[in-house]
Every structure is written in structure tokens, then in C-alpha cells.
Design a protein around this motif. Structure first.
Motif, short mmCIF file in Angstrom:
data_model
loop_
_atom_site.label_atom_id
_atom_site.label_comp_id
_atom_site.label_asym_id
_atom_site.label_seq_id
_atom_site.Cartn_x
_atom_site.Cartn_y
_atom_site.Cartn_z
N ARG A 1 0.84 -1.21 0.00
CA ARG A 1 0.00 0.00 0.00
C ARG A 1 0.87 1.26 0.00
N ALA B 1 2.62 1.58 -3.48
CA ALA B 1 1.68 1.96 -4.55
C ALA B 1 1.49 3.47 -4.61
N GLU B 2 1.65 4.14 -3.48
CA GLU B 2 1.49 5.61 -3.45
C GLU B 2 2.56 6.33 -4.27
N PHE C 1 -1.08 6.23 -10.83
CA PHE C 1 -2.18 5.43 -11.40
C PHE C 1 -3.14 6.34 -12.18
N GLU D 1 -8.13 4.82 -6.96
CA GLU D 1 -8.27 4.46 -5.53
C GLU D 1 -8.74 3.02 -5.37
N LYS E 1 -5.80 0.67 -5.97
CA LYS E 1 -4.85 0.71 -4.84
C LYS E 1 -5.37 -0.11 -3.66
N ASN E 2 -6.67 -0.02 -3.42
CA ASN E 2 -7.28 -0.84 -2.35
C ASN E 2 -7.16 -2.32 -2.67
N ILE F 1 -4.79 -3.74 -4.53
CA ILE F 1 -3.38 -4.12 -4.37
C ILE F 1 -3.12 -4.51 -2.91
N TYR F 2 -3.66 -3.71 -2.00
CA TYR F 2 -3.52 -3.98 -0.56
C TYR F 2 -4.24 -5.27 -0.18
#
Length: 303
Positions: A210, A213-214, A218, A238, A241-242, A244-245
Motif C-alpha cells: 500500500r 503503490a502511493e 495510477f 483508488e 490501490k485498495n 493491491i492492498y
């Protein structure tokens, strides 16, 4: 109205020499591969094309190798004028799907995958975990039986109606395999993997992913991606990204993913990347879907 989906394979499909024929016989592929190789801090080209097998089996190399080959092939499929309405990937294949959907560029997707491989390896080494494939039993029954086991063991990969992979602590996996066979599973086979992937034991990897990824830019997706953990469509930065986590310690709902594609009009799926594992799973989930394998330069030329 018939629709097309691209799907991308996960770990276990790698082989020494993967991507070499494409690299040597296609100018576009060579440029894409060189672009990928230049952005990494280790020699992925040598590992992919020449091995040895033990090196390529290391998660740090395996995961970016699979995603790199998948995305270069995907570009060649698009060059033929074939474009998907939807994409999905199995486990690490979801990172290839991210590149295909347009969330990230090809080299960004491989770079993030490379980080995933390293962090997965690191966390896997710190926990004494594993995985096992349970054959010949439906997933609902498996989930119920696992509730009787002491320790961490979870159903994590819902591959096809009668094949589910479990993951968790090694001792709990052993007990679960015995009990599941007693309750009617045809086979319960420990898998040759380095950790309990997609189980709650991998949550620390999710935290690191997480953060990582920031650092990436994206974009809104051009194509809808079906998420592993929910089998729902994702298009926004968003949301991915969620995913991926969550995906690092959450399930791969492959049966639900294929059903979702079918419900939305998909009748042709291109499996793009090394191996033919997904084609086999898809046929077990829905015999009506036409699956086309693309894993070599010859396959691309035949399209």
C-alpha cells in the motif's frame, strides 16, 4: 453482442527461456522488453532467457518475469487489432491486468510487481506457512471443515468448482489435508511454494505494498478490471490501490471472476502469458466460453 476479455496467469507458469522467442523475432517486443529491463535494479533478462531454473523460481524474479512476458504479448495482440472489453488476472496476473487496463504503463506494472515479489518473499520467510490444493470437493464444504482446525488455515484460491487452494500455517495445513481427505476430498496436495500466499499471514506484505503503490501514478482505467478479491469491476485509481492492498492477503475468486465476465456478455477469452493453466480452469467453470492461448510469437502470428 459478443465481448472479449484478456486474462493473465499467475505464479507457477514460469519456465527458463520464457519470452526469448518473442524478443528475438519481434521488433516491438524487443523494444518493450528492453524498456522493462532497463527500469529494474536486477538482471531479469538473464533470469528469464537463461535461468537457471532455481533463480527463476525465486519470487523476486518469477513475478516480474510472468507479468513482463504477459504484457509484451498483450501489446502484440493489440497490434493485431484485438482489444478487450474486460481484463482479469490470477493472483500476480492481476498486475498484468492493471497494465492492460491502463492503470499503469507496462514498465510501471512490472516495477510494482517486482516490489511485490520481494516483499512477498520477505514476509513468507518470516512465517512458517504453505499452501495445498484440495481436489474433488466444493469450496463451501472446505470452508466449513477448516473451521474445525486449530491454527491459521484459510481457503484462498477458488480456481474451479472442484479445486480450491488453502493456505496458512504448515501444521494447520497438514491437519486440514488429513481432515479434508477423511471428509471426502479426492486429493489434498501440499504445493511447492515458499509461503502462505493470499492468507491473512501475508497482511504485513499488504501494508508495504500500500505504501509503495502511493509512489506510482495510477490513471483511470480504459478497460474494466475484474478484481480477484471481490469479482467486481474496478476503473478508478483508488479502487485499484485498495485491491493491491487487499489482494496480497485476500482470496482469488477465479470462479466468480469468470462468471462475472460471462454475465457481461464475454464469449471469447484470450489467455495471454506463459502456460495454459487458466484455459483449463475456465473450461471447468464454463464450457461455452471460447479460450484462445497466446504464449509464443507463433501464437501471435496465428491470430
Amino acid at each position: 453482442m459478443s465481448k472479449i476479455a484478456f486474462v493473465f496467469p499467475g505464479q507457477g507458469t514460469q519456465f527458463v527461456g520464457m519470452g526469448k522467442d518473442i524478443y528475438e523475432n519481434n521488433e516491438i517486443a524487443r523494444k518493450e522488453f528492453d524498456n522493462i529491463f532497463e527500469t529494474l535494479s536486477f538482471d531479469l533478462k538473464e533470469a528469464m532467457f537463461n535461468g537457471p531454473e532455481d533463480l527463476l523460481k525465486k519470487t523476486k524474479y518469477t513475478q516480474p518475469a510472468i507479468v513482463a512476458m504477459s504484457l509484451v504479448l498483450e501489446k502484440l495482440v493489440r497490434e493485431k487489432g484485438i482489444k478487450p472489453e474486460f481484463v482479469a488476472g490470477h493472483s500476480v496476473g492481476e498486475y498484468a491486468a492493471m497494465g492492460s487496463a491502463g492503470f499503469l504503463t507496462i514498465s510501471e506494472a512490472v516495477r510494482l510487481t517486482s516490489f511485490r515479489g520481494e516483499v512477498m518473499n520477505e514476509i513468507a520467510e518470516s512465517v512458517n506457512g504453505g499452501m495445498a490444493a484440495i481436489i474433488g470437493m466444493d469450496s463451501d464444504t472446505i470452508i466449513e471443515v477448516l473451521k474445525e482446525i486449530d491454527g491459521v488455515v484459510e481457503a484462498v484460491n477458488f480456481n474451479e468448482p472442484k479445486q480450491t487452494v488453502i493456505a496458512g500455517e504448515k501444521s494447520a495445513i497438514e491437519k486440514a489435508c488429513e481432515l479434508l481427505k477423511e471428509r471426502g476430498a479426492r486429493r489434498a496436495m501440499p504445493l511447492a511454494v515458499s509461503g502462505p500466499f493470499h492468507s491473512s499471514l501475508m497482511k504485513p506484505a499488504g501494508e508495504k505494498l500500500r505504501e509503495e503503490a502511493e509512489k506510482f501514478n495510477f490513471k483511470e482505467a480504459e478497460v474494466k478490471l475484474v478484481a480477484n478479491t471481490t469479482a467486481e469491476f474496478l476503473t478508478k485509481p483508488e479502487e485499484i490501490k485498495n485491491e493491491i492492498y487487499s489482494q496480497s492477503f485476500g482470496p482469488v475468486k477465479w470462479v466468480d471472476t469468470i462468471k462475472k465476465l460471462k454475465e457481461n456478455g464475454v464469449d471469447t477469452i484470450y489467455e495471454i502469458g506463459p502456460g495454459k493453466v487458466l484455459a483449463g480452469l475456465i473450461k471447468k467453470i464454463d464450457k461455452e466460453i471460447n479460450v484462445i492461448n497466446v504464449n509464443s510469437v507463433e501464437d501471435v502470428n496465428n491470430l
